[in-house]
Motif scaffolding. Sequence first.
Motif, mmCIF file in Angstrom:
data_model
loop_
_atom_site.group_PDB
_atom_site.id
_atom_site.type_symbol
_atom_site.label_atom_id
_atom_site.label_comp_id
_atom_site.label_asym_id
_atom_site.label_seq_id
_atom_site.Cartn_x
_atom_site.Cartn_y
_atom_site.Cartn_z
ATOM 1 N N UNK A 1 0.819 -1.148 -0.087
ATOM 2 C CA UNK A 1 -0.058 0.060 -0.027
ATOM 3 C C UNK A 1 0.989 1.285 0.142
ATOM 4 N N UNK A 2 0.393 2.495 -0.592
ATOM 5 C CA UNK A 2 1.182 3.493 -0.618
ATOM 6 C C UNK A 2 0.067 4.772 -0.620
ATOM 7 N N UNK A 3 0.785 5.893 -0.059
ATOM 8 C CA UNK A 3 -0.222 6.856 0.173
ATOM 9 C C UNK A 3 0.874 8.155 -0.067
ATOM 10 N N UNK A 4 0.494 9.144 -0.878
ATOM 11 C CA UNK A 4 1.028 10.369 -1.025
ATOM 12 C C UNK A 4 0.094 11.691 -1.062
ATOM 13 N N UNK A 5 0.482 12.615 -0.289
ATOM 14 C CA UNK A 5 -0.569 13.687 -0.084
ATOM 15 C C UNK A 5 0.338 15.064 0.009
ATOM 16 N N UNK A 6 0.001 16.147 -0.691
ATOM 17 C CA UNK A 6 0.535 17.521 -0.468
ATOM 18 C C UNK A 6 -0.543 18.540 -0.395
ATOM 19 N N UNK A 7 0.068 19.474 0.160
ATOM 20 C CA UNK A 7 -1.004 20.531 0.677
ATOM 21 C C UNK A 7 -0.002 21.877 0.445
ATOM 22 N N UNK A 8 -0.270 22.633 -0.838
ATOM 23 C CA UNK A 8 0.526 23.761 -0.949
ATOM 24 C C UNK A 8 -0.287 25.123 -1.309
#
Length: 927
Positions: free
Chosen positions: A286-293
Amino acid sequence: MKLNITRLNVFIFFLLNAITINIGVAQNTPLNSLADQDSLQVKNDDEILKTPFGVFNLSQTTGAVFRISGDQLRKTGGDNLSEALIGRVPGLRIIRQTNTPGTTGDYSYVLNGGTPYVLVDGKPRGLLVDLREVEEVLVLNDGTFNSSLGNFGDNGLIYVITKGGKSRKPVVEVNYQRALNTASRLPKLLSASEYAEVINRVSNNDGLGDVYSPEAIAAYNNGSDPINFPNVNNQDTYLEDFSSSNFASLNTYGGGENASYGAFIGYSDWEGLEKVGSKINGRNLSFRTKINAKINNSLRAHASVYGKFGENNRPIIGADAMFLNITATPANAFPLKVGDSAYIVSNDFDTNLLAELENGGSRTDYTANMVFDIGLDFDFKDIVPGLKYDTYLMMRTFNTHSLITDNQPGLYTLENLQDITGQDSLALKIYRNEVLDLDIGRTNQNNQRDFTYAGNISYIKQMTQSTLTLNLNHLLYYAPNRTATAPDNRNLTFNLNGSFALQNKYILFANLNSSSSSKFIGTNRTNFFPTMGFAWVASNEDFLKNSKSIDFLKFRTSFGQIGTEYTASTFLYLDTWAGGRNNGTTFLGTANIAQNKFGYTLSTTANEAVDWIVYNQMFAGFELNMFKKFNFSFNYFNIQIENQITKASELYADALGGDAYLPSLNFTDRRNKGFNANITFRENKGSFKYYAGINAGYNKIVGEKISEVPYPDQYRLQEGQAEDNIMGYVSDGLFTAENIGSALPQFGDVQIGDIKYVDQNGDNVIDSRDQRAIGNQTPRLNYGINIGAEYKGFNLDIVGAGVGGYDINLGSSSYYQHRGLRNYYGSVNSDLPNGNANPRLSTIGSINNFKTSDYWLVNGSYFRISNVELGYSLPKKGPFTNVKIFLRGNNLALFSKLDDLDPEDMRAGFFEYPSMRTFILGTSLNF
């Protein structure tokens, strides 16, 4: 508003690059689903929760909020959040539907008697999340939050927040766990000699004499002739004592005001208990990437990708079929093999599990879950301070397929013959020829997509002594269906809600929900549902503000309406037709042959007046904190459920045509009443810290208006009674030599040892009119116990969970229903778990003894030690902020009236994979 195009381009490039990297990994590795940014932020004492249904200030809500940290949940071993929540949340009961390795468990959630809705990082993507990436879980369960969910919110909300997306110092977390798993309970099976003795007993009860001679029983027992007198211990032959699994993860998150990030990758593998042939084995990634810019002072952008890909290898026969054959095949049915290659069966038992496991073929299942979302948060503070608009678009995908080789092993039966000299000899007779599958087949191909588009306009105005919060939001959900017989699912919901807090003492909340669904037509397609909530923070009043005992005291209530869809996948406002070629449709003519024609008939009549199912909800409760040690919360609910769907054919005689001429309609009304509560005590004494807590939930659902035959016998009527009542006969022990002569006519010819029933209506005949409510089949009470202590780096935490107030019908399990000349189980040689003796055994099934009656009911209450952790955290040193070594155990003990089977799932270990007891050694490292 001026957009900084450069920053936006950088953001998009970063997002696409992250997606490309992860998809590149995913295409070469087996994995599941996707997440979003953390939606909880702290400003002073206010905690703002952003959802698709509005922005809520948790410190000024009129609803009930229960929260638990990810650190506490991760004291449960493995990667499964559902297992970690068991026993920790008041009113929440979690039931595992399957125990087969390689499955997610297919857990069902019951909160206050209904199924809660799940949001992960504010997105409606189901419980597609890994325990190791969870920051916090909030459970919101009253009319305030339910109403905001629209037609998704009839039974509360579980809100999961994952790590990342906040401004904080960068953190790296590494975790590894090694687990050993063993079956917690297996049914008692009979040896060959025990089975032969039981069959003799059964046969003699019917006056047929012995089936097995004393010499044969002795041969079974001493193993002198394993071919003619086999004694196969199926559990020992096919099952290992232990299986292993591994869990590893890497998580990193951090960032500042301009940009924050989170990235997670998790690995897990497993194997089954199979001792012969190919074991179940598989792995998930499983993987997850998240960004908030931050794009500029008025705009932020956020995006995330979450995936889970899995591969599971197993024998073609399937896990549940394996356990069915283990338990359903007597120990003396046949020798498993003669020589090196001749697999044996008999005419009565024609499946040789050894042959299937060794030569039956294999199956590999592949699953792929992914969720993509991207959103924008607008802050109009330069135009109207406090005004914001948040929006996102999400797509969730699910794909499966399986590769199989399906061989047919050759089978033989044993024949006792005489040779030309008159001597007995043993011969093999072909029962089934071997067929090898030289191709790899593809099956179970499925793919599903669903889409969500949501947005919320929020306005928060803070004044000198009050705060005003307003929300106007929308959510569009679309799930196309690939099945021709089921329509696409479309839902559109709007909310207009607001809250007003005066002096942080008096809080008012109101919500107007507008929900639309493709399952309704005309004016019924869209409806409106209002809700109101009130709260009083009594501890902020002058007469309690300086109290030395009461730290916090809040009273709250909410009431209103929620509309939900019916569960049927078809549109009830449309006629349904069925048919096809050679389908039984009548054709005129004289030929007495099958008609190779197409024909269609009306199977279900439409009802355009079908309307929403309405939940009229009332909640009331309070929260009390005392002496900075003691916390107590209590929530009462009373929910009337109106207009549930009923087939009109249940209300009228069959002569009127059944479903073909009578449509479905809104008819049934129910009422669900109960409470949930939580008590916690914490104490610190120097280096020694400890806590203890108990939570509980109780509910009972009554059918206030139901479809039933108007029986003249009042005790048979179920309107106004609990809907989970078990209807059956009241028993009066077993027939004996003293009372058999006065037996009333009941079911067949009764004999000594058969069950005697009570004549309820005094007509001197036992029949269906003597049935009444004899118990209930759903737990009324569920509870959890949590205790723990810490001392100089050491910690011990224990979680237990239990249920009570319900009955198990032993007559529904073949483990306790003994009949005929097939297999018998260890339970035949002892009384039933409720203390009653086994009824008379017979070679033919008794139509009397296996009627549903209280003779077979047993108290279903149980308590389980769900999770235990013993850990040690090393002193902080250098860059490492936390290094921990731990030993964990799951499902360590079970206390129940049942000794052989699991009361939560009586098929476990019997006709399907057993529930597992797990021991885990692991370590975690943070820096």
